[in-house]
Design an enzyme around this catalytic site. Structure first.
Site, PDB file in Angstrom:
ATOM      1  N   GLU A  17       0.837  -1.204   0.000  1.00 47.37           N
ATOM      2  CA  GLU A  17       0.000   0.000   0.000  1.00 47.37           C
ATOM      3  C   GLU A  17       0.871   1.253   0.000  1.00 47.37           C
ATOM      4  O   GLU A  17       2.068   1.204   0.251  1.00 47.37           O
ATOM      5  CB  GLU A  17      -0.907   0.034   1.247  1.00 47.37           C
ATOM      6  N   ARG A  57      -8.242   1.790  12.886  1.00 51.39           N
ATOM      7  CA  ARG A  57      -6.846   2.121  12.569  1.00 51.39           C
ATOM      8  C   ARG A  57      -6.813   3.135  11.430  1.00 51.39           C
ATOM      9  O   ARG A  57      -7.772   3.276  10.668  1.00 51.39           O
ATOM     10  CB  ARG A  57      -6.050   0.873  12.163  1.00 51.39           C
ATOM     11  N   ASN A  95      -5.688   4.384   7.794  1.00 52.85           N
ATOM     12  CA  ASN A  95      -5.486   3.709   6.513  1.00 52.85           C
ATOM     13  C   ASN A  95      -4.664   4.626   5.616  1.00 52.85           C
ATOM     14  O   ASN A  95      -3.614   5.092   6.028  1.00 52.85           O
ATOM     15  CB  ASN A  95      -6.837   3.303   5.901  1.00 52.85           C
ATOM     16  N   ASN A 107      -9.698   6.033   1.921  1.00 50.47           N
ATOM     17  CA  ASN A 107      -8.716   5.547   0.955  1.00 50.47           C
ATOM     18  C   ASN A 107      -8.219   6.655   0.042  1.00 50.47           C
ATOM     19  O   ASN A 107      -7.976   7.764   0.491  1.00 50.47           O
ATOM     20  CB  ASN A 107      -9.289   4.348   0.189  1.00 50.47           C
ATOM     21  N   ASP A 155      -9.765   1.753  -4.434  1.00 45.86           N
ATOM     22  CA  ASP A 155      -8.778   1.768  -3.348  1.00 45.86           C
ATOM     23  C   ASP A 155      -7.921   3.032  -3.469  1.00 45.86           C
ATOM     24  O   ASP A 155      -8.403   4.122  -3.273  1.00 45.86           O
ATOM     25  CB  ASP A 155      -7.968   0.470  -3.400  1.00 45.86           C
TER      26      ASP A 155
END
EC number: 3.1.1.17
Length: 303
Positions: free
Chosen positions: A17, A109, A111, A160, A214
């Site tokens: 990522e 959490r 991202n 995202n 994403d």
């Protein structure tokens, strides 16, 4: 158009990522999210250096810090921490916490996060357990040096992709669970965003099964590039019309994020994941050449 997709050597990350191109070091930074891994692909050496952050579970993004060549802001749980790393060693260490969000929601959490063109932080949170695609506990924040995190949006599913188009005065944002790309009006001098509007709806492309958008980036002509988590595809989209200009096929299905890089900023780097035992080459980072497009390098975080 003929583009070429090639694997970056030894680039595996189980949940790759957050690709970020660093011009000064001619390197691509990215994370292995669920193992607190941070990686650096050295373009000239054609080699990936990998490190684990001591004592941490997650590394959800990595942002080089302005004027501190061995310091990086990394998302560890709900904290954005400063990590010391020389870019070569196999171990990296947290030196301090920059800020924390949603401290009472321990099951959440951080991202995806990025820096805007002025070096401000933008990023958000998500649920870290259960069916993450049906929960809306996240928020989107901005932060700048000397200040506190500022909540931009609440009731976010999975915070995202982020991308800025300074010419169009837009911030693009993806909440994966909405299957949409939003455009905000963006004031570069203040960092303020307003008037969110849906510009690309992935449910309309494949109504029979949702495509999960994403990560995202933008090219110098203002087109956006949207990674699809279960679609094996990066869509190049005109954000003014919502029209798909190109479908870039990647040889694995879980496409997580994209960033332009390389010496001429004309290579599209694509991170992927290997969740739930995907066949090879899942988890590989790819480089796409021949797109006849250029993007922008990552911006260092000002702290």
């Amino acid at each position: 158009m003929s583009y070429k997709v090639e694997a970056v050597p030894d680039s595996y990350a189980a949940l790759g990522e957050g690709p970020h191109w660093d011009v000064d070091r001619q390197s691509l930074y990215y994370v292995d999210l669920e193992s607190a891994g941070i990686n650096r692909y050295d373009f000239k050496q054609n080699k990936v250096y990998k490190a684990k952050i001591e004592g941490e579970i997650f590394a959800s993004f990595i942002l080089p810090v302005e004027n501190k060549p061995q310091e990086f802001a990394v998302g560890c749980g709900l904290r954005t921490v400063i990590v010391q790393w020389d870019g070569v060693s196999a171990v990296a260490k947290v030196t301090r916490t920059l800020f924390e969000v949603q401290p009472d929601l321990k099951e959440n959490r951080l991202n995806d996060a990025k820096t805007d063109p002025n070096g401000r932080f933008y990023g958000g949170t998500m649920a870290a357990s259960g069916d993450i695609f049906t929960q809306w506990k996240g928020e989107l924040y901005s932060w700048q040096a000397g200040g506190q995190p500022n909540a931009i949006r609440s009731k976010v599913g999975i915070s995202n992709g982020l991308a800025w188009d300074v010419k169009a005065k837009k911030l693009y944002f993806i909440d994966t669970n909405n299957h949409e790309v939003l455009a905000y009006d963006y004031n570069q001098s203040t960092g303020a965003v307003s008037n969110p509007k849906v510009i690309f709806d992935l449910r309309k492309i494949r109504p029979e099964g949702p495509l999960f958008p994403d990560g995202m980036t933008v090219d110098t002509e203002g087109n956006i590039y949207v990674a699809t988590f279960n679609g094996g595809t990066v869509f190049k989209v005109n954000p003014s019309t919502g029209k798909i200009l190109l479908e870039i096929k990647i040889p694995t299905t879980q496409i997580t994020s994209v960033a332009f890089g390389g010496p001429n900023l004309d290579i599209l780097y694509v991170t992927t994941a290997n969740k739930f035992d995907q066949p090879k080459p899942a988890g590989t980072t790819f480089q796409v050449t021949g797109l006849n497009a250029k993007g922008y390098a990552g911006v260092n975080l000002k702290i």
